[in-house]
Design a protein around this motif. Structure first.
Motif, PDB file in Angstrom:
ATOM      1  N   TYR A  67      42.374  38.291  27.665  1.00  0.00           N
ATOM      2  CA  TYR A  67      42.268  36.851  27.907  1.00  0.00           C
ATOM      3  C   TYR A  67      41.564  36.541  29.226  1.00  0.00           C
ATOM      4  O   TYR A  67      41.350  35.376  29.550  1.00  0.00           O
ATOM      5  N   ARG A  68      41.200  37.544  29.988  1.00  0.00           N
ATOM      6  CA  ARG A  68      40.418  37.358  31.216  1.00  0.00           C
ATOM      7  C   ARG A  68      39.212  38.281  31.130  1.00  0.00           C
ATOM      8  O   ARG A  68      39.198  39.246  30.366  1.00  0.00           O
ATOM      9  N   ASP A  69      38.211  37.993  31.935  1.00  0.00           N
ATOM     10  CA  ASP A  69      36.994  38.794  31.938  1.00  0.00           C
ATOM     11  C   ASP A  69      36.901  39.600  33.227  1.00  0.00           C
ATOM     12  O   ASP A  69      36.980  39.030  34.317  1.00  0.00           O
ATOM     13  N   GLY A  70      36.743  40.902  33.087  1.00  0.00           N
ATOM     14  CA  GLY A  70      36.442  41.727  34.246  1.00  0.00           C
ATOM     15  C   GLY A  70      34.964  41.582  34.569  1.00  0.00           C
ATOM     16  O   GLY A  70      34.128  41.541  33.668  1.00  0.00           O
ATOM     17  N   ASP A  71      34.645  41.487  35.843  1.00  0.00           N
ATOM     18  CA  ASP A  71      33.261  41.254  36.247  1.00  0.00           C
ATOM     19  C   ASP A  71      32.898  42.196  37.391  1.00  0.00           C
ATOM     20  O   ASP A  71      33.514  42.127  38.460  1.00  0.00           O
ATOM     21  N   PRO A  72      31.914  43.070  37.192  1.00  0.00           N
ATOM     22  CA  PRO A  72      31.504  43.969  38.273  1.00  0.00           C
ATOM     23  C   PRO A  72      31.060  43.212  39.532  1.00  0.00           C
ATOM     24  O   PRO A  72      31.214  43.716  40.641  1.00  0.00           O
ATOM     25  N   LEU A  73      30.535  42.004  39.363  1.00  0.00           N
ATOM     26  CA  LEU A  73      30.135  41.226  40.544  1.00  0.00           C
ATOM     27  C   LEU A  73      31.353  40.756  41.346  1.00  0.00           C
ATOM     28  O   LEU A  73      31.267  40.611  42.565  1.00  0.00           O
ATOM     29  N   ASP A  74      32.470  40.532  40.666  1.00  0.00           N
ATOM     30  CA  ASP A  74      33.704  40.221  41.392  1.00  0.00           C
ATOM     31  C   ASP A  74      34.120  41.422  42.234  1.00  0.00           C
ATOM     32  O   ASP A  74      34.539  41.278  43.378  1.00  0.00           O
ATOM     33  N   TRP A  75      34.004  42.617  41.652  1.00  0.00           N
ATOM     34  CA  TRP A  75      34.335  43.830  42.397  1.00  0.00           C
ATOM     35  C   TRP A  75      33.431  43.965  43.631  1.00  0.00           C
ATOM     36  O   TRP A  75      33.903  44.304  44.714  1.00  0.00           O
ATOM     37  N   LEU A  76      32.147  43.674  43.465  1.00  0.00           N
ATOM     38  CA  LEU A  76      31.235  43.733  44.611  1.00  0.00           C
ATOM     39  C   LEU A  76      31.603  42.703  45.673  1.00  0.00           C
ATOM     40  O   LEU A  76      31.547  42.992  46.874  1.00  0.00           O
ATOM     41  N   ALA A  77      31.994  41.500  45.238  1.00  0.00           N
ATOM     42  CA  ALA A  77      32.422  40.471  46.196  1.00  0.00           C
ATOM     43  C   ALA A  77      33.683  40.910  46.922  1.00  0.00           C
ATOM     44  O   ALA A  77      33.814  40.700  48.139  1.00  0.00           O
ATOM     45  N   ASP A  78      34.617  41.520  46.195  1.00  0.00           N
ATOM     46  CA  ASP A  78      35.842  42.028  46.813  1.00  0.00           C
ATOM     47  C   ASP A  78      35.508  43.073  47.876  1.00  0.00           C
ATOM     48  O   ASP A  78      36.011  43.009  49.015  1.00  0.00           O
ATOM     49  N   THR A  79      34.669  44.021  47.503  1.00  0.00           N
ATOM     50  CA  THR A  79      34.308  45.093  48.420  1.00  0.00           C
ATOM     51  C   THR A  79      33.547  44.547  49.628  1.00  0.00           C
ATOM     52  O   THR A  79      33.769  44.979  50.765  1.00  0.00           O
ATOM     53  N   ALA A  80      32.688  43.571  49.398  1.00  0.00           N
ATOM     54  CA  ALA A  80      31.972  42.939  50.524  1.00  0.00           C
ATOM     55  C   ALA A  80      32.952  42.267  51.469  1.00  0.00           C
ATOM     56  O   ALA A  80      32.781  42.321  52.698  1.00  0.00           O
ATOM     57  N   GLY A  81      33.989  41.635  50.929  1.00  0.00           N
ATOM     58  CA  GLY A  81      35.003  41.012  51.772  1.00  0.00           C
ATOM     59  C   GLY A  81      35.692  42.028  52.664  1.00  0.00           C
ATOM     60  O   GLY A  81      35.934  41.775  53.852  1.00  0.00           O
ATOM     61  N   VAL A  82      35.999  43.194  52.117  1.00  0.00           N
ATOM     62  CA  VAL A  82      36.625  44.248  52.912  1.00  0.00           C
ATOM     63  C   VAL A  82      35.676  44.713  54.018  1.00  0.00           C
ATOM     64  O   VAL A  82      36.073  44.860  55.174  1.00  0.00           O
ATOM     65  N   VAL A  83      34.417  44.921  53.658  1.00  0.00           N
ATOM     66  CA  VAL A  83      33.426  45.374  54.645  1.00  0.00           C
ATOM     67  C   VAL A  83      33.316  44.354  55.786  1.00  0.00           C
ATOM     68  O   VAL A  83      33.297  44.727  56.965  1.00  0.00           O
TER      69      VAL A  83
END
Length: 123
Positions: free
Chosen positions: A81-97
């Motif tokens: 019922y939700r969509d996994g998005d590789p761009l969300d993962w990249l945004a998450d990782t960018a936030g950590v960086v």
């Protein structure tokens, strides 16, 4: 005391997982890519949290939080019922960086500062 900070950080991670897996998330404000901003911002907070706890291990913090982010995207994808998005993962990782870079550049150990203040008020 660090165990308490770590436990609170795990609660923060659980809140994020809940937000990622809730069936009917709040609607987006209609701004393109706003969800990427939300993802990045959440991981700026988590990166600042765990980055302060593990100042001497920023690469480990980056790897663990990036894997956590990938896991949340896989959970969304698997939910049906939700969509996994590789761009969300990249945004998450960018936030950590971003948060780790700011912690490193400023030399900020906000956890130690709070602990010193708490100790000073107890004496």
């Amino acid at each position: 005391m660090r165990q308490v900070w770590f436990a609170l950080g795990l609660v923060l991670c659980l809140v994020f997982v809940y937000g990622c897996l809730m069936p009917n998330p709040p609607s987006e404000p209609g701004i393109p890519y706003f969800d990427k901003f939300e993802h990045g911002s959440a991981f700026v907070v988590m990166g600042a949290w765990f980055g302060a706890l593990y100042l001497r291990a920023p690469l480990r913090v980056l790897i663990v939080l990036s894997l956590f982010a990938a896991g949340t995207e896989l959970m969304q994808w698997a939910s049906g019922y939700r969509d996994g998005d590789p761009l969300d993962w990249l945004a998450d990782t960018a936030g950590v960086v971003i948060s780790l870079a700011v912690l490193h550049a400023l030399g900020v150990d906000w956890v130690a500062r709070i602990e010193r203040r708490v100790t000073a008020t107890q004496n």
